[in-house]
Scaffold this active site. Structure first.
Site, PDB file in Angstrom:
ATOM      1  N   ASP A 111       0.912  -1.015   0.141  1.00 13.17           N
ATOM      2  CA  ASP A 111       0.041  -0.015  -0.088  1.00 13.17           C
ATOM      3  C   ASP A 111       0.744   1.132   0.037  1.00 13.17           C
ATOM      4  OD1 ASP A 111      -2.856  -0.196  -0.241  1.00 13.17           O
ATOM      5  OD2 ASP A 111      -2.881  -0.557   1.919  1.00 13.17           O
ATOM      6  N   GLU A 210     -14.110  -2.171  -2.129  1.00 12.59           N
ATOM      7  CA  GLU A 210     -14.155  -2.307  -0.634  1.00 12.59           C
ATOM      8  C   GLU A 210     -15.632  -1.793  -0.214  1.00 12.59           C
ATOM      9  OE1 GLU A 210     -11.223  -0.895   1.919  1.00 12.59           O
ATOM     10  OE2 GLU A 210     -12.300  -1.031   3.655  1.00 12.59           O
TER      11      GLU A 210
HETATM   12  O1  KIV Z   1      -4.907  -1.737   4.145  1.00  8.68           O
HETATM   13  C1  KIV Z   1      -5.691  -2.652   3.861  1.00  8.68           C
HETATM   14  O2  KIV Z   1      -5.513  -3.599   4.565  1.00  8.68           O
HETATM   15  C2  KIV Z   1      -6.601  -2.651   2.802  1.00  8.68           C
HETATM   16  C3  KIV Z   1      -7.649  -3.734   2.585  1.00  8.68           C
HETATM   17  C4  KIV Z   1      -8.685  -3.504   3.400  1.00  8.68           C
HETATM   18  C5  KIV Z   1      -7.904  -4.014   1.242  1.00  8.68           C
HETATM   19  O3  KIV Z   1      -6.472  -1.817   1.961  1.00  8.68           O
END
Ligand code: KIV
Length: 292
Positions: A111, A210
């Site tokens: 991320d 989501e």
């Molecule tokens: O940061 C995370 O865990 C996510 C998931 C909920 C898709 O983006």
């Protein structure tokens, strides 16, 4: 035979042993973005779970998970923050490095944290490059649609695979004001349909959907050719993702309707640690066999 991370191939007295081990290792077929596309095209569902450290990443990879997401949910479940906003790029890189050391087969998506890509596409590219260079991860994920399309194009153009994220995008929680289901109203649903197409055109290899209505997720999954990975978005998505702490029952407070708990680790760990405390206090641990 001793194996360490630093020394993956020990010296073999017998060269046949070396070739045998090498050929077995070669059989580990790594999951790539191409594999995921083949899975969607052939109707095989994609499994994705979050992880933030070496030990859990190793466990999940050994269980043959397809994708590990080093989610910015680390901000919540690892650091104890209320939202995903505080986690920094350096902290995400630390978590991703640990995860990458634990895996052999699965695809690792990292991320991009809040504030590391929203400024402009150059900032986004620089952050994505840092993630790829410093972690050994295989791809990045960022939140948003039309607003991030230019950044997605720029990152993809350098050869970095990008996963999109639409619907309830937790980095925008202060705009939404609530964690309830998104895109129930037609205007928001229309924007989401358009954003999914834009992300696909920009070169995303997959999109997380989501907490949106299952019917909308089905429609989007059928209208784009890249895989969709759902969380609270119904069974028609091409894959599913859950946060490890939620599905393993480490969290007790978080009980959304979409969550299936596969373990009750909170209770099991609590019982185990209480027993350990009792054993220490009573002098039962360590016993004679548990000492030198
Ligand atoms: O940061 C995370 O865990 C996510 C998931 C909920 C898709 O983006």
């Amino acid at each position: 035979m001793f194996y360490s991370n630093a020394e993956p191939y020990p010296l073999f007295a017998n060269p046949f042993q070396f070739y045998f081990i090498m050929s077995v290792q070669k059989e580990v077929k790594k999951i790539t973005t191409h594999t995921l596309q083949v899975m969607k095209d052939s109707g095989e569902k994609i499994s994705m779970i979050t992880a933030y450290d070496f030990s859990f990443a190793k466990l999940f990879d050994e269980a043959a998970i397809d994708i590990i997401l080093v989610g910015d949910s680390a901000s919540n479940v690892m650091a104890g923050h209320e939202t995903t906003l505080p986690i920094t790029l350096d902290q995400m890189i630390y978590h991703a490095q640990s995860v990458v050391r634990g895996i052999k087969r699965c695809l690792v998506v990292v991320d991009m944290p809040f504030g590391s890509y929203q400024g402009n596409s150059k900032e986004a590219l620089n952050s994505a490059i840092r993630i790829m260079k410093e972690t050994g991860g295989h791809s990045v994920k960022l939140e948003g649609g039309e607003e991030v399309v230019e950044s997605v194009k720029r990152i993809v153009s350098t050869g970095i695979p990008v996963m999109g994220h639409l619907g309830l995008t937790p980095q925008s929680i202060y705009k939404f004001g609530t964690y309830t289901v998104r895109a129930k109203e037609e205007a928001e649903a229309m924007k989401l349909r358009k954003d999914a197409l834009l992300l696909q055109e920009a070169g995303c290899f997959a999109i997380v959907l989501e907490k949106i209505p299952a019917a909308l997720a089905k429609e989007v999954s059928e209208s784009i050719h890249i895989p969709t990975i759902g969380i609270g978005a119904g069974g028609a998505c091409d894959g599913q993702v859950l946060v490890m702490h939620d599905m393993l029952g480490i969290n007790t407070e978080f009980k959304p309707r979409f969550l299936r708990k596969y373990l009750n680790l909170h209770e099991q760990i609590n019982t185990a640690v209480k027993q350990y405390i009792t054993d220490v206090k009573s002098g039962d641990f360590p016993n004679e066999k548990e000492q030198y």
